[in-house]
Motif scaffolding. Structure first.
Motif, PDB file in Angstrom:
ATOM      1  N   PHE A   1       6.003  -5.966  -3.972  1.00  0.00           N
ATOM      2  CA  PHE A   1       5.949  -6.902  -5.097  1.00  0.00           C
ATOM      3  C   PHE A   1       4.598  -7.599  -5.215  1.00  0.00           C
ATOM      4  CE2 PHE A   1      10.375  -6.404  -3.875  1.00  0.00           C
ATOM      5  CZ  PHE A   1      10.955  -6.058  -5.091  1.00  0.00           C
ATOM      6  N   GLY A   2       3.561  -7.028  -4.623  1.00  0.00           N
ATOM      7  CA  GLY A   2       2.253  -7.663  -4.680  1.00  0.00           C
ATOM      8  C   GLY A   2       2.310  -9.045  -4.042  1.00  0.00           C
ATOM      9  N   ALA A   3       1.518  -9.983  -4.579  1.00  0.00           N
ATOM     10  CA  ALA A   3       1.486 -11.335  -4.006  1.00  0.00           C
ATOM     11  C   ALA A   3       2.859 -11.995  -4.051  1.00  0.00           C
ATOM     12  CB  ALA A   3       0.470 -12.189  -4.762  1.00  0.00           C
ATOM     13  N   ASN A   4       3.682 -11.561  -4.998  1.00  0.00           N
ATOM     14  CA  ASN A   4       5.023 -12.150  -5.111  1.00  0.00           C
ATOM     15  C   ASN A   4       5.870 -11.871  -3.864  1.00  0.00           C
ATOM     16  OD1 ASN A   4       6.684 -13.791  -6.686  1.00  0.00           O
ATOM     17  ND2 ASN A   4       7.767 -12.041  -7.559  1.00  0.00           N
ATOM     18  N   SER A   5       5.529 -10.828  -3.093  1.00  0.00           N
ATOM     19  CA  SER A   5       6.257 -10.584  -1.832  1.00  0.00           C
ATOM     20  C   SER A   5       6.203 -11.830  -0.940  1.00  0.00           C
ATOM     21  CB  SER A   5       5.664  -9.391  -1.079  1.00  0.00           C
ATOM     22  OG  SER A   5       5.880  -8.170  -1.753  1.00  0.00           O
TER      23      SER A   5
ATOM     24  N   ILE B   1       5.493   0.130   1.253  1.00  0.00           N
ATOM     25  CA  ILE B   1       5.036   1.025   2.324  1.00  0.00           C
ATOM     26  C   ILE B   1       5.860   2.322   2.377  1.00  0.00           C
ATOM     27  CG2 ILE B   1       3.982  -0.757   3.761  1.00  0.00           C
ATOM     28  CD1 ILE B   1       6.511  -0.853   5.466  1.00  0.00           C
ATOM     29  N   HIS B   2       7.062   2.298   1.836  1.00  0.00           N
ATOM     30  CA  HIS B   2       7.932   3.489   1.872  1.00  0.00           C
ATOM     31  C   HIS B   2       7.567   4.512   0.804  1.00  0.00           C
ATOM     32  CE1 HIS B   2      10.194   1.419   4.874  1.00  0.00           C
ATOM     33  NE2 HIS B   2      10.247   0.379   4.076  1.00  0.00           N
ATOM     34  N   ALA B   3       6.768   4.096  -0.166  1.00  0.00           N
ATOM     35  CA  ALA B   3       6.331   5.006  -1.225  1.00  0.00           C
ATOM     36  C   ALA B   3       4.924   5.533  -0.947  1.00  0.00           C
ATOM     37  CB  ALA B   3       6.357   4.278  -2.571  1.00  0.00           C
ATOM     38  N   ARG B   4       4.424   5.277   0.265  1.00  0.00           N
ATOM     39  CA  ARG B   4       3.042   5.653   0.602  1.00  0.00           C
ATOM     40  C   ARG B   4       3.034   6.722   1.712  1.00  0.00           C
ATOM     41  NH1 ARG B   4      -0.550   0.574   1.468  1.00  0.00           N
ATOM     42  NH2 ARG B   4      -2.133   2.198   1.303  1.00  0.00           N
ATOM     43  N   GLU B   5       1.912   6.842   2.413  1.00  0.00           N
ATOM     44  CA  GLU B   5       1.781   7.885   3.441  1.00  0.00           C
ATOM     45  C   GLU B   5       2.888   7.743   4.484  1.00  0.00           C
ATOM     46  OE1 GLU B   5      -0.504   5.559   2.635  1.00  0.00           O
ATOM     47  OE2 GLU B   5      -2.544   6.321   2.860  1.00  0.00           O
ATOM     48  N   ALA B   6       3.273   8.868   5.092  1.00  0.00           N
ATOM     49  CA  ALA B   6       4.374   8.865   6.075  1.00  0.00           C
ATOM     50  C   ALA B   6       4.089   7.906   7.234  1.00  0.00           C
ATOM     51  CB  ALA B   6       4.603  10.282   6.583  1.00  0.00           C
TER      52      ALA B   6
ATOM     53  N   GLU C   1      -9.281  -1.293  -2.292  1.00  0.00           N
ATOM     54  CA  GLU C   1      -8.310  -0.410  -2.953  1.00  0.00           C
ATOM     55  C   GLU C   1      -7.492  -1.145  -4.016  1.00  0.00           C
ATOM     56  OE1 GLU C   1      -6.445   2.748  -0.432  1.00  0.00           O
ATOM     57  OE2 GLU C   1      -6.802   1.290   1.173  1.00  0.00           O
ATOM     58  N   PRO C   2      -8.148  -1.629  -5.066  1.00  0.00           N
ATOM     59  CA  PRO C   2      -7.419  -2.443  -6.056  1.00  0.00           C
ATOM     60  C   PRO C   2      -6.266  -1.695  -6.723  1.00  0.00           C
ATOM     61  CG  PRO C   2      -9.660  -1.950  -6.801  1.00  0.00           C
ATOM     62  CD  PRO C   2      -9.577  -1.542  -5.366  1.00  0.00           C
ATOM     63  N   GLY C   3      -6.362  -0.371  -6.775  1.00  0.00           N
ATOM     64  CA  GLY C   3      -5.262   0.408  -7.347  1.00  0.00           C
ATOM     65  C   GLY C   3      -3.981   0.303  -6.523  1.00  0.00           C
ATOM     66  N   VAL C   4      -4.137   0.026  -5.227  1.00  0.00           N
ATOM     67  CA  VAL C   4      -2.981  -0.110  -4.327  1.00  0.00           C
ATOM     68  C   VAL C   4      -2.589  -1.576  -4.185  1.00  0.00           C
ATOM     69  CG1 VAL C   4      -2.123   0.230  -1.971  1.00  0.00           C
ATOM     70  CG2 VAL C   4      -3.644   1.940  -3.013  1.00  0.00           C
ATOM     71  N   TYR C   5      -3.609  -2.450  -3.972  1.00  0.00           N
ATOM     72  CA  TYR C   5      -3.328  -3.834  -3.580  1.00  0.00           C
ATOM     73  C   TYR C   5      -3.563  -4.859  -4.690  1.00  0.00           C
ATOM     74  CZ  TYR C   5      -3.231  -1.762   1.066  1.00  0.00           C
ATOM     75  OH  TYR C   5      -2.916  -0.978   2.152  1.00  0.00           O
ATOM     76  N   GLY C   6      -4.071  -4.411  -5.858  1.00  0.00           N
ATOM     77  CA  GLY C   6      -4.334  -5.357  -6.931  1.00  0.00           C
ATOM     78  C   GLY C   6      -5.695  -6.030  -6.773  1.00  0.00           C
ATOM     79  N   THR C   7      -5.979  -6.971  -7.635  1.00  0.00           N
ATOM     80  CA  THR C   7      -7.316  -7.588  -7.673  1.00  0.00           C
ATOM     81  C   THR C   7      -7.319  -9.034  -7.172  1.00  0.00           C
ATOM     82  OG1 THR C   7      -6.931  -8.129  -9.987  1.00  0.00           O
ATOM     83  CG2 THR C   7      -8.168  -6.117  -9.544  1.00  0.00           C
TER      84      THR C   7
END
Ligand code: DQA
Length: 142
Positions: A124-128, A101-106, A17-23
């Protein structure tokens, strides 16, 4: 030592799911964490498992460490065993997620770990991961 633990399906990053988690792959994130650890002056261990029980054991292994950066993947939302493991160690644990996670499915809005963690960084992606490492080191001196 900072322990960086990754839960289920995170070994699929890059193609997942690169649109969600990046590449970036998990190996890319590990490299970034190793570099950041050098900057902070802390060694890291970086591990991934798809097994809840193995993750419980790895949280226990971190008891005497500086702390844990923990992306528990979907177990975040389900695992009382990981909640208890976080409570069972002396070292601080920071929960991290690549996505917000708060902007995604309940079903992703509730975390079983958050109440046991020192804090939570998500979105923040990998920066998290890097932000959490910096926060852990700040706790040691603060
Ligand atoms: C995740 C978010 C979780 O909801 C999901 O199950 C994951 C990845 C993240 O890093 O954004 O596997 O922890």
């Amino acid at each position: 030592m900072i322990h960086i633990l990754n839960g289920p399906n995170l070994n699929r990053l890059g193609g997942r799911e690169p649109g969600v988690y990046g590449t970036l792959t998990l190996a890319d994130i590990e490299r970034m964490c190793r570099d950041h650890g050098q900057t902070l002056g802390h060694e890291i261990t970086f591990r991934q498992s798809n097994s809840e029980g193995e993750l419980v054991g790895w949280v226990h292994d971190a008891n005497d460490s500086h702390g844990v950066v923990f992306n528990a993947g979907a177990y975040t939302h389900t695992s009382i065993a990981l909640h208890d493991a976080v409570r069972a160690i002396a070292a601080p644990v920071i929960e991290v997620h690549l996505s917000n996670i708060h902007a995604r499915e309940a079903f992703r809005h509730h975390s079983m770990l958050a109440a046991a963690a020192q804090g939570v960084i998500c979105g923040f992606g990998a920066n998290s991961y890097l932000l959490a490492m910096t926060a852990l080191v700040g706790l040691q001196s603060g």
